[in-house]
Design a protein around this motif. Sequence first.
Motif, PDB file in Angstrom:
ATOM      1  N   SER A 177       0.846  -1.189   0.000  1.00 51.92           N
ATOM      2  CA  SER A 177       0.000   0.000   0.000  1.00 51.92           C
ATOM      3  C   SER A 177       0.883   1.241   0.000  1.00 51.92           C
ATOM      4  O   SER A 177       2.033   1.206   0.455  1.00 51.92           O
ATOM      5  N   LEU A 178       0.323   2.341  -0.509  1.00 53.78           N
ATOM      6  CA  LEU A 178       1.068   3.590  -0.531  1.00 53.78           C
ATOM      7  C   LEU A 178       1.321   4.119   0.872  1.00 53.78           C
ATOM      8  O   LEU A 178       2.395   4.656   1.161  1.00 53.78           O
ATOM      9  N   SER A 179       0.333   3.967   1.752  1.00 53.83           N
ATOM     10  CA  SER A 179       0.488   4.506   3.107  1.00 53.83           C
ATOM     11  C   SER A 179       1.604   3.793   3.859  1.00 53.83           C
ATOM     12  O   SER A 179       2.435   4.429   4.511  1.00 53.83           O
ATOM     13  N   ALA A 180       1.643   2.455   3.763  1.00 55.57           N
ATOM     14  CA  ALA A 180       2.689   1.696   4.458  1.00 55.57           C
ATOM     15  C   ALA A 180       4.060   1.984   3.854  1.00 55.57           C
ATOM     16  O   ALA A 180       5.061   2.118   4.569  1.00 55.57           O
ATOM     17  N   ALA A 181       4.121   2.104   2.531  1.00 58.49           N
ATOM     18  CA  ALA A 181       5.390   2.394   1.870  1.00 58.49           C
ATOM     19  C   ALA A 181       5.889   3.790   2.242  1.00 58.49           C
ATOM     20  O   ALA A 181       7.082   4.003   2.454  1.00 58.49           O
ATOM     21  N   ALA A 182       4.961   4.740   2.342  1.00 61.40           N
ATOM     22  CA  ALA A 182       5.350   6.094   2.719  1.00 61.40           C
ATOM     23  C   ALA A 182       5.925   6.124   4.127  1.00 61.40           C
ATOM     24  O   ALA A 182       6.930   6.805   4.385  1.00 61.40           O
ATOM     25  N   ARG A 183       5.312   5.384   5.045  1.00 64.27           N
ATOM     26  CA  ARG A 183       5.851   5.326   6.415  1.00 64.27           C
ATOM     27  C   ARG A 183       7.243   4.719   6.420  1.00 64.27           C
ATOM     28  O   ARG A 183       8.129   5.180   7.142  1.00 64.27           O
ATOM     29  N   LYS A 184       7.446   3.688   5.635  1.00 62.49           N
ATOM     30  CA  LYS A 184       8.745   3.017   5.595  1.00 62.49           C
ATOM     31  C   LYS A 184       9.840   3.953   5.103  1.00 62.49           C
ATOM     32  O   LYS A 184      10.965   3.939   5.630  1.00 62.49           O
ATOM     33  N   LEU A 185       9.519   4.788   4.119  1.00 57.41           N
ATOM     34  CA  LEU A 185      10.525   5.675   3.527  1.00 57.41           C
ATOM     35  C   LEU A 185      10.555   7.051   4.171  1.00 57.41           C
ATOM     36  O   LEU A 185      11.396   7.884   3.811  1.00 57.41           O
ATOM     37  N   GLY A 186       9.639   7.300   5.111  1.00 59.99           N
ATOM     38  CA  GLY A 186       9.610   8.604   5.756  1.00 59.99           C
ATOM     39  C   GLY A 186       9.107   9.705   4.841  1.00 59.99           C
ATOM     40  O   GLY A 186       9.526  10.860   4.953  1.00 59.99           O
ATOM     41  N   LEU A 187       8.199   9.359   3.922  1.00 64.39           N
ATOM     42  CA  LEU A 187       7.625  10.326   2.994  1.00 64.39           C
ATOM     43  C   LEU A 187       6.144  10.497   3.273  1.00 64.39           C
ATOM     44  O   LEU A 187       5.535   9.707   3.981  1.00 64.39           O
ATOM     45  N   THR A 188       5.555  11.526   2.688  1.00 62.03           N
ATOM     46  CA  THR A 188       4.101  11.643   2.736  1.00 62.03           C
ATOM     47  C   THR A 188       3.517  10.734   1.660  1.00 62.03           C
ATOM     48  O   THR A 188       4.159  10.435   0.640  1.00 62.03           O
ATOM     49  N   GLN A 189       2.276  10.305   1.859  1.00 62.93           N
ATOM     50  CA  GLN A 189       1.654   9.415   0.886  1.00 62.93           C
ATOM     51  C   GLN A 189       1.509  10.069  -0.491  1.00 62.93           C
ATOM     52  O   GLN A 189       1.798   9.426  -1.506  1.00 62.93           O
ATOM     53  N   PRO A 190       1.098  11.351  -0.574  1.00 63.94           N
ATOM     54  CA  PRO A 190       1.010  11.974  -1.906  1.00 63.94           C
ATOM     55  C   PRO A 190       2.353  12.034  -2.629  1.00 63.94           C
ATOM     56  O   PRO A 190       2.423  11.807  -3.838  1.00 63.94           O
ATOM     57  N   THR A 191       3.429  12.318  -1.881  1.00 60.90           N
ATOM     58  CA  THR A 191       4.750  12.375  -2.510  1.00 60.90           C
ATOM     59  C   THR A 191       5.138  11.018  -3.067  1.00 60.90           C
ATOM     60  O   THR A 191       5.611  10.897  -4.208  1.00 60.90           O
ATOM     61  N   LEU A 192       4.934   9.967  -2.272  1.00 58.24           N
ATOM     62  CA  LEU A 192       5.295   8.635  -2.741  1.00 58.24           C
ATOM     63  C   LEU A 192       4.421   8.235  -3.932  1.00 58.24           C
ATOM     64  O   LEU A 192       4.897   7.641  -4.894  1.00 58.24           O
ATOM     65  N   GLY A 193       3.130   8.563  -3.874  1.00 53.80           N
ATOM     66  CA  GLY A 193       2.246   8.245  -4.986  1.00 53.80           C
ATOM     67  C   GLY A 193       2.683   8.916  -6.273  1.00 53.80           C
ATOM     68  O   GLY A 193       2.639   8.311  -7.357  1.00 53.80           O
ATOM     69  N   ARG A 194       3.145  10.176  -6.179  1.00 49.75           N
ATOM     70  CA  ARG A 194       3.622  10.876  -7.375  1.00 49.75           C
ATOM     71  C   ARG A 194       4.877  10.210  -7.934  1.00 49.75           C
ATOM     72  O   ARG A 194       5.064  10.144  -9.161  1.00 49.75           O
ATOM     73  N   GLN A 195       5.737   9.692  -7.043  1.00 50.41           N
ATOM     74  CA  GLN A 195       6.956   9.038  -7.517  1.00 50.41           C
ATOM     75  C   GLN A 195       6.639   7.742  -8.260  1.00 50.41           C
ATOM     76  O   GLN A 195       7.255   7.431  -9.286  1.00 50.41           O
ATOM     77  N   VAL A 196       5.674   6.980  -7.745  1.00 54.06           N
ATOM     78  CA  VAL A 196       5.278   5.739  -8.429  1.00 54.06           C
ATOM     79  C   VAL A 196       4.644   6.068  -9.773  1.00 54.06           C
ATOM     80  O   VAL A 196       4.934   5.437 -10.799  1.00 54.06           O
ATOM     81  N   THR A 197       3.771   7.069  -9.794  1.00 55.65           N
ATOM     82  CA  THR A 197       3.125   7.479 -11.043  1.00 55.65           C
ATOM     83  C   THR A 197       4.166   7.965 -12.050  1.00 55.65           C
ATOM     84  O   THR A 197       4.082   7.672 -13.247  1.00 55.65           O
ATOM     85  N   ALA A 198       5.167   8.707 -11.579  1.00 63.10           N
ATOM     86  CA  ALA A 198       6.211   9.197 -12.462  1.00 63.10           C
ATOM     87  C   ALA A 198       6.998   8.040 -13.077  1.00 63.10           C
ATOM     88  O   ALA A 198       7.362   8.082 -14.258  1.00 63.10           O
ATOM     89  N   LEU A 199       7.278   6.991 -12.276  1.00 67.30           N
ATOM     90  CA  LEU A 199       8.001   5.838 -12.819  1.00 67.30           C
ATOM     91  C   LEU A 199       7.173   5.152 -13.894  1.00 67.30           C
ATOM     92  O   LEU A 199       7.705   4.746 -14.940  1.00 67.30           O
ATOM     93  N   GLU A 200       5.871   5.002 -13.651  1.00 61.48           N
ATOM     94  CA  GLU A 200       5.009   4.386 -14.659  1.00 61.48           C
ATOM     95  C   GLU A 200       5.031   5.205 -15.953  1.00 61.48           C
ATOM     96  O   GLU A 200       5.055   4.651 -17.052  1.00 61.48           O
ATOM     97  N   ARG A 249      -5.217  -1.585  -8.354  1.00 64.63           N
ATOM     98  CA  ARG A 249      -5.811  -1.449  -7.020  1.00 64.63           C
ATOM     99  C   ARG A 249      -6.858  -2.541  -6.818  1.00 64.63           C
ATOM    100  O   ARG A 249      -7.771  -2.703  -7.613  1.00 64.63           O
ATOM    101  N   VAL A 250      -6.689  -3.310  -5.743  1.00 67.11           N
ATOM    102  CA  VAL A 250      -7.643  -4.364  -5.359  1.00 67.11           C
ATOM    103  C   VAL A 250      -8.102  -4.054  -3.945  1.00 67.11           C
ATOM    104  O   VAL A 250      -7.350  -4.265  -2.979  1.00 67.11           O
ATOM    105  N   GLY A 251      -9.311  -3.515  -3.811  1.00 69.12           N
ATOM    106  CA  GLY A 251      -9.768  -3.068  -2.502  1.00 69.12           C
ATOM    107  C   GLY A 251      -8.905  -1.913  -2.036  1.00 69.12           C
ATOM    108  O   GLY A 251      -8.725  -0.927  -2.748  1.00 69.12           O
ATOM    109  N   ARG A 252      -8.334  -2.055  -0.836  1.00 72.21           N
ATOM    110  CA  ARG A 252      -7.446  -1.021  -0.310  1.00 72.21           C
ATOM    111  C   ARG A 252      -5.980  -1.277  -0.615  1.00 72.21           C
ATOM    112  O   ARG A 252      -5.118  -0.479  -0.249  1.00 72.21           O
TER     113      ARG A 252
END
Length: 303
Positions: free
Chosen positions: A24-47, A57-60
């Motif tokens: 999940s984005l929220s768990a990944a953001a906590r792991k990297l010390g980022l905000t969820q929107p920032t991490l989401g933008r980085q994943v979207t940018a890689l795509e 996305r499957v459920g949550r």
Amino acid sequence: MIQGANSFDWNHMRAFLATAEEGSLSAAARKLGLTQPTLGRQVTALEAELNLMLFERVGRNLVLTQAGEELLQHVRAMNAAADQVALVASGQSQAVEGVVRITASDVFSAYLLPPIMKELRARAPQLEIDIVAANDIRDLMRREADIAIRHVRPDQPDLIARLVREARGYFYASSDYLDRKGRPETLDDLRDHDFISFGDVNRMLGFLHPLGFPITEKNFRIGSESGVVSWELARQGFGIAAMADDVAAATPDVERVLPDLAPVVFPIWLTTHRELHTSRRIRLVFDLLAEFLAQKPEAKFSD
């Protein structure tokens, strides 16, 4: 040919890897010390860089697509290579300065490490020490810590470990508690006493029953997953707790319960990575920890 293959942003790769591993984005953001929107933008940018959809996305939760699955194994290999580069670079450093991360249980971190930190500060004032107080086993291979104090010997071939001492644990209670509840003279007397749990009560009973303790879940009326909290509860008179004699020696107003009872013996292993052991700052901290932890409890706190 994948678009943008020659211009990867490693931050985007790290965001992808953390999201794939955490789900999940929220768990990944906590792991990297980022905000969820920032991490989401980085994943979207890689795509966008790869012109691929990496997650569905499957459920949550986020689930890797086939393209994401194929990319993941390569990104893991890149991450492992990056970790190895960092290890080699750190190992080559000969300056006694910079950060050294030590991981140990919360009890060891709170009671046993501060005295040696004074000696470290005197010998190497430019060192920065980060103590990672955790009761789980941190991964030295991924640089979550540089040095670990553990009670089990690691089996990874790239780690080196030194058995510094066979430590002893006993059962303790505050003098105030024993004045109120009485000092047990036999194991059978423990039936009427309160015990403090550290973690799961059933696991503790599984350990205590073979030692002859005639107690049940009803004897455990309070406890905590935190060793520091459990020990403080014992110090404040809530009941009997198991503790290493090193820690008890540093704690006033506690008494050993059933002093003739055989100790619980457990090893103390000091562990680091082979590459890091060639670093002067890591070697200095490692050797000082080994020297200090090898001492008997009364020697540690004689001052």
